[in-house]
Design a protein around this motif. Structure first.
Motif, short mmCIF file in Angstrom:
data_model
loop_
_atom_site.label_atom_id
_atom_site.label_comp_id
_atom_site.label_asym_id
_atom_site.label_seq_id
_atom_site.Cartn_x
_atom_site.Cartn_y
_atom_site.Cartn_z
N ALA A 64 59.33 40.66 65.67
CA ALA A 64 58.83 39.86 64.08
C ALA A 64 60.16 40.62 63.01
N SER A 100 61.56 41.60 52.17
CA SER A 100 62.17 41.27 53.35
C SER A 100 62.40 42.13 54.32
N ALA A 133 55.68 36.87 56.05
CA ALA A 133 55.49 35.67 56.25
C ALA A 133 56.44 35.02 54.26
N THR A 136 59.38 35.79 53.48
CA THR A 136 60.72 35.32 54.38
C THR A 136 60.69 33.64 53.27
N PHE A 137 59.17 33.53 53.58
CA PHE A 137 59.03 31.95 52.59
C PHE A 137 59.57 32.00 51.00
N TYR A 143 60.51 28.20 56.30
CA TYR A 143 58.71 28.55 56.87
C TYR A 143 59.11 29.09 58.56
N GLU A 145 60.56 31.11 60.44
CA GLU A 145 59.74 32.28 60.28
C GLU A 145 58.80 32.92 59.72
N ALA A 146 58.38 32.48 59.05
CA ALA A 146 57.34 32.00 58.12
C ALA A 146 55.91 31.93 59.61
N LEU A 147 56.42 31.11 60.13
CA LEU A 147 55.01 30.77 60.83
C LEU A 147 54.83 31.51 62.42
N LEU A 149 55.77 34.98 62.29
CA LEU A 149 55.05 36.04 61.65
C LEU A 149 53.45 36.21 61.59
N LEU A 150 53.19 34.86 61.18
CA LEU A 150 51.74 34.45 60.78
C LEU A 150 51.09 34.29 62.22
#
Length: 564
Positions: A64, A100, A133, A136-137, A143, A145-147, A149-150
């Motif tokens: 991540a 980030s 997350a 980066t969004f 999105y 990368e954000a997904l 990390l989530l």
């Protein structure tokens, strides 16, 4: 009619505070009264997959951080950036970009703590994943990368109950490997940023360095260390009473040398003396006190060390208690053999002790005379003892050692008698004896010094006279100490490490008189008993042996740069 059916056991989690099961699992802080952690019975079959899942989450946390850095290094998608700037000002987008980067570097460094199941690392990594997350969004509507990390944050949260350690050693081999990986990731990010952004890489690189230094500061100042404090006088008095009540072992007296800490069991009827070194807590010998408390005490000590990510190591444990360390999941390495001379029936007569008899007679012919001095000692006696000690040190290592060996310190030596052999009114050799702690198993000494100008046979005379002292006091044996690497790796089925140690015993006598020491002690026809190192199976044995050597010698420099 009386109902003889026993009541059903309480369900897990419903025990009252007064029930035995609930009381046995109640934790306490610190080394005194430390309680062993217990896992629910249903959790035991899942221990192996849990260990794998923790390592997987640690790798995902590292990934991540790498995803955040790679995403920050590459330019954003033009269409997304145009849409983003309609709703956010440019300073907010650039701020999210820099944040980030810092979050990515921090996650690279935190992966070590996640792999070590450190609670503080979990508490810091989870909000950083969520913040990463968001950042980066906001920096480019990334999105994907954000997904990712989530998802990592969700997996990390599912494992929250497994983070039960307080800290980890910063300079262990594993920490250095994770640190090298984090620095490599930071270097790759810096190279990518310079290549793709030209002269505009300084601000992102500064954010990365700030994130890395911030995590170093957190690890240095926020990770707790084991609560270690030297034993106070009242604690030493309590330990003395405990040993007198239950008997001691060959390391009972050296407990009072002042260079070790004490770990007490939950009931306070047994203790372990130990010292920290690098990534380990090294216990000296077997536990002391009530033998019935030993199994639980060994497990509690292991658990105490594990809470701080440290190895629990037991140095020079005896054969009679090997089951304690085997049952605690520790591996064993034979260090050598201890020589114990039976007092009953010992005599210099006969052919078997002919060489020993000749040495003793030669020393007596030179006028050697044995005395047993009782403390306190006169100043003139101290001057003579110090003269011999300094001369002995000058001819060998040039410095005092410790941990398992006694030091020439006045306060320590005055705790017990000193056996002295004098020639023409000058001390030729002496040995300090332990106090009488009630046991009558073996009389031991922990500090022996020989003057360079002593006539031959003085040391043999000293030990023969000590055999007489042991007999008068009702001891069964005289403990001559350990012959290092003696009896180690003698057959082809021995472990590889012990077979390699055997080569050192046979061909390394220019470094240490392994065989000569064994031959000297064999003159007394002793009973040889193995002594062992008990250590975690996955810990690197060479590094542990180096750590123990440094603990005894007083530092790694004295071991690695030892004069011949």
């Amino acid at each position: 009619m009386t109902n003889l059916t026993p009541p059903p056991p309480p369900r897990p989690g419903t025990e009252t505070p007064s029930s035995p099961r609930a009381a046995s699992h109640r934790p306490a802080a610190g080394a005194r009264g430390f309680r062993l952690r217990a896992l629910p019975r249903r959790a035991l079959p899942a221990l192996f997959p849990v260990a794998l899942s923790i390592r997987a989450v640690a790798l995902l946390t590292f990934c991540a951080g790498a995803v955040l850095l790679i995403s920050a290094a590459f330019p954003g998608v033009a269409g997304r950036l145009a849409l983003l700037r309609e709703y956010l000002p440019l300073p907010a987008v650039e701020g999210a970009h820099l944040l980030s980067v810092s979050a990515g570097v921090a996650l690279l460094a935190l992966a070590r703590g996640i792999a070590g199941r450190v609670r503080g690392a979990y508490r810091l990594a989870l909000p950083l994943l969520l913040a990463g997350a968001l950042f980066t969004f906001l920096k480019g509507l990334d999105y994907e990368e954000a997904l990712f990390l989530l998802g990592v944050a969700a997996l990390l949260h599912l494992q929250r109950g497994r983070f039960d350690r307080h800290s980890y050693p910063l300079f262990s081999r594993r920490s250095l490997l994770w640190g090298a990986a984090a620095i490599a990731g930071l270097t790759v990010y810096a190279a990518l940023t310079f290549r793709l952004n030209g002269t505009h890489f300084l601000r992102p690189l500064a954010a990365a360095v700030i994130g890395f230094l911030g995590l170093l500061g957190w690890a240095w100042f926020r990770l707790p260390r084991p609560p270690l404090s030297p034993p106070a006088a009242d604690e030493l008095d309590a330990a003395r009473r405990l040993i007198r009540a239950h008997g001691g072992n060959r390391f009972a007296h050296i407990l009072f040398s002042g260079d070790k800490y004490l770990f007490h069991g939950g009931d306070g009827e047994a203790l372990i003396q130990y010292a920290p070194v690098r990534g380990s807590l090294v216990a000296l010998g077997d536990p002391l006190g009530d033998a019935e408390e030993f199994p639980g005490l060994v497990l509690e000590f292991r658990d105490f060390a594990d809470r701080y990510g440290l190895n629990s190591v037991f140095y020079e444990v005896s054969e009679r208690h090997l089951h304690l360390y085997h049952d605690a999941g520790l591996a064993l390495f034979k260090l050598g053999e201890a020589a114990r001379v039976p007092v009953a029936g010992f005599t210099l007569a006969g052919r078997r002790h002919g060489s020993l008899r000749s040495s003793v007679n030669r020393a007596r012919g030179e006028g050697a005379r044995f005395e047993l001095w009782q403390p306190p000692f006169a100043e003139s006696a101290w001057a003579e003892l110090e003269r011999v000690s300094r001369a002995w040190l000058a001819g060998r290592h040039g410095h005092e050692q410790g941990f398992s060996l006694g030091r020439f310190e006045r306060g320590y030596l005055e705790l017990g008698p000193v056996a002295v052999v004098s020639v023409a009114g000058r001390i030729a050799a002496f040995a300090s004896l332990g106090c009488d702690y009630g046991g009558r198993e073996a009389l031991a000494f922990d500090l022996m010094r020989l003057s360079p100008d002593a006539p031959p046979g003085v040391m043999e005379l000293l030990l023969v006279e000590l055999l007489g002292v042991a007999g008068q006091r009702g001891y069964r044996y005289l403990d001559l100490g350990v012959a290092p690497l003696s009896g180690v790796g003698r057959n082809r089925f021995a472990r590889r490490g012990e077979r390699m140690a055997r080569l050192l015993y046979e061909y390394g006598n220019q470094f240490y008189a392994y065989q000569g020491l064994r031959r000297f002690k064999q003159k007394f026809d002793p009973i040889w008993e193995g002594v062992y190192l008990a250590y975690p199976p996955l810990a690197p044995l060479p590094g542990l042996l180096l750590d123990v050597s440094a603990l005894i010698a007083g530092g790694y420099r004295r071991v690695l740069l030892r004069r011949s």
